[in-house]
Design an enzyme around this catalytic site. Structure first.
Site, PDB file in Angstrom:
ATOM      1  CB  SER A 293      -0.575   0.182   1.585  1.00  0.00           C
ATOM      2  OG  SER A 293      -1.959   0.858   1.310  1.00  0.00           O
TER       3      SER A 293
ATOM      4  CE  LYS B 235      -2.788  -2.874   0.034  1.00  0.00           C
ATOM      5  NZ  LYS B 235      -3.479  -2.765  -0.793  1.00  0.00           N
TER       6      LYS B 235
ATOM      7  CG  HIS C 249      -4.608  -0.874   4.463  1.00  0.00           C
ATOM      8  ND1 HIS C 249      -5.029  -0.173   2.819  1.00  0.00           N
ATOM      9  CD2 HIS C 249      -3.974   0.097   4.758  1.00  0.00           C
ATOM     10  CE1 HIS C 249      -3.931   0.616   2.855  1.00  0.00           C
ATOM     11  NE2 HIS C 249      -3.591   0.726   3.811  1.00  0.00           N
ATOM     12  CG  ASN C 250      -7.349  -1.754  -0.089  1.00  0.00           C
ATOM     13  OD1 ASN C 250      -5.933  -1.910   0.936  1.00  0.00           O
ATOM     14  ND2 ASN C 250      -7.003  -2.063  -1.249  1.00  0.00           N
TER      15      ASN C 250
ATOM     16  CD  GLU D  91      -7.174   3.405  -0.191  1.00  0.00           C
ATOM     17  OE1 GLU D  91      -7.626   3.362  -0.798  1.00  0.00           O
ATOM     18  OE2 GLU D  91      -6.750   2.708   0.779  1.00  0.00           O
TER      19      GLU D  91
END
Length: 491
Positions: free
Chosen positions: A130, A189, A192-193, A196
């Protein structure tokens, strides 16, 4: 003669190229390969000119240039391209060699590939990267998982090129560490997105409140975001929002006002929501962020609905009178909602860890996200500290720091949601975050009535407050039903 290269990277789109240049800067010799070999020559002639990067025009040539154990990193589109390259690589690699997927693959696909590649005697890492183009070039956040035996062989490279943040003793800490086996790296991940998505939606709702509710200009809003970036909300996304709102077009008009209000998405946010539904974890804010993008895509329908139902009387107050107080309330709503989003994300990771047998380091994940990645922020340092103080922390909201933060922000948060609803300004992420908070702090919810309804029409049974948990009862509500109840299960 020993092969010269430390690692190979397949895929020369922007992320792949920048990772190669980053590795080169840190003293590693990299072999660059691409399905279209002309792109290899182009890369060597331009971006990689003057570096130690070696070009390879075939898989065979690429493998021959690699030191053992060979490390091959795929920076290609998720899905079938990853599987196709694995099949191309397997005949040329030997036991102990390592295949690394640095793209945004679905964690289930990564778990499957780990088992498959290990069955061939090789090792596999699925590691989310990222930080976008800039992060890849100068220091991304990297979240590796998969075959644990592979980690010592890629650790020196990954931790060298990763972003660095100050540790508790002031020493530099890399925003990269081992996450766990199977699909753990890509799962983290993915979350995380999802976070986001939530952060971006929250910022956009704050922008909408100031733009429509207070009548502020982009330049005025840019100044507000600049101020916010010096406090609790200090983050990459707040920073770039400040810059975006200050940007003017060639004619001097704000560029943001000329951008069509329909948002795109690549699927990782959707994957997060699907996983949360499978695990029964309410990541309501992230879900609203995903669906917010979907609603934005319905541009023609929204224009027609605005014509039929109206929606232009949205002014809350004047920015120059009572506006300053309301701007502070928006900041409080943004901060409180952000805490909820991360609390939900950590709940999801904990549930996935339990199901998959992962031993996730939650403070370490906050450290990996502290620099390099899109959601990097000062706020993540507070999350890391919370898990350092209590490694068994049940929920982020229960940490003393965040408990006090929510209490300080609650009044402004409620004011913003109530005012937005009254004025017809959509704030789905702010609203869902507040509804989740109110549900979580309710010792009693109306699910007792819901269970009675389920038992009435489907004999699904219920538990009683005056009996031990785990005992289930069925009532013949109509007097004409039977005594047989459905089996009890949870989805």
């Amino acid at each position: 003669m020993q092969a010269p290269a430390d690692i190979a990277v397949i895929g020369l789109a922007v992320m792949g190229q920048n990772l190669i240049l980053n590795m080169n800067d840190h003293g590693f010799t990299v072999v660059a390969h691409n399905r279209s070999t002309a792109k290899v020559d182009e890369f060597l002639a331009h971006e990689a000119k003057g570096t130690k990067v070696i070009g390879a025009h075939s898989i065979e040539e690429m493998v021959s240039l690699l030191k053992r154990p060979r490390r091959v990193m795929l920076m290609v589109k998720a899905g079938s391209p990853v599987d196709e390259f694995i099949e191309q690589l397997l005949p040329h690699l030997e036991p102990g060699d390592i295949i690394i997927d640095g793209g945004n693959s679905l964690f289930d696909d990564t778990a499957r590939r780990v088992k498959y590649v290990e069955s061939k005697g090789l090792l596999y890492i699925g590691g989310g990267v990222s930080g976008g183009e800039e992060g890849a070039r100068f220091g991304p956040s990297i979240m590796p998982g998969g075959s644990a035996a592979a980690w010592p062989h890629v650790k020196p490279i990954f931790q060298a090129i990763a972003a660095k943040v100050a540790g508790p003793d002031g020493q530099e800490m890399p925003c990269c560490d081992w996450v766990g086996e199977g699909g753990a790296g890509h799962y983290v991940k993915m979350v995380h997105n999802g976070i986001e998505y939530g952060d971006m939606q929250l910022i956009c709702e704050a922008y909408q409140l100031m733009h429509e509710g207070l009548g502020m200009t982009p330049a005025e809003m840019s100044a507000v975001f600049a101020e916010w970036n010096r406090g609790e909300l200090d983050s990459y996304l707040i920073e770039i929002t400040r810059d975006i709102l200050a940007k003017t077009d060639e004619d001097g008009a704000p560029l943001v006002d000329k951008i069509l209000d329909t948002a795109g998405q690549k699927g990782t946010g959707k994957w997060t929501v699907i996983s949360s539904a499978d695990l029964g974890i309410p990541i309501t804010l992230m879900a609203e962020a995903v669906y917010g993008r979907c609603v934005s895509a319905m541009k023609s329908l929204r224009i027609e609905a605005a014509r039929i139902f109206g929606g232009d009387k949205r002014r809350i107050t004047d920015a120059n009178s009572e506006g300053a107080a309301f701007i502070e309330a928006i900041r409080q709503a943004l901060y409180a909602s952000k805490i909820i989003s991360y609390a939900q994300g950590y709940m999801l990771m904990a549930a996935a860890a339990e199901q998959n047998g992962w031993r996730l380091n939650y403070g370490g994940i906050a450290l990996m996200w502290r620099g390099g990645c899109i959601i990097r922020s000062a706020f993540l340092g507070d999350i890391k500290a919370a898990f350092e103080q209590d490694p068994q922390l049940q929920n982020l909201l229960m940490a003393p720091f965040f408990e006090q933060a929510i209490k300080k922000s609650e009044a402004g948060w409620r004011q913003v949601v109530a005012t937005a609803v009254a004025k017809g300004i959509p704030v789905p992420a702010f609203s869902s975050a507040l509804a989740f908070f109110d549900s979580l702090r309710s010792a009693r919810l109306p699910a007792n009535l819901l269970q009675a309804q389920r038992d009435y029409f489907g004999a699904h049974t219920y538990e009683r407050v005056d009996r031990p948990r785990g005992q289930f009862f069925h009532t013949n509500w109509t007097g004409s039903g039977g005594r047989t109840a459905s089996s009890t299960y949870s989805v």
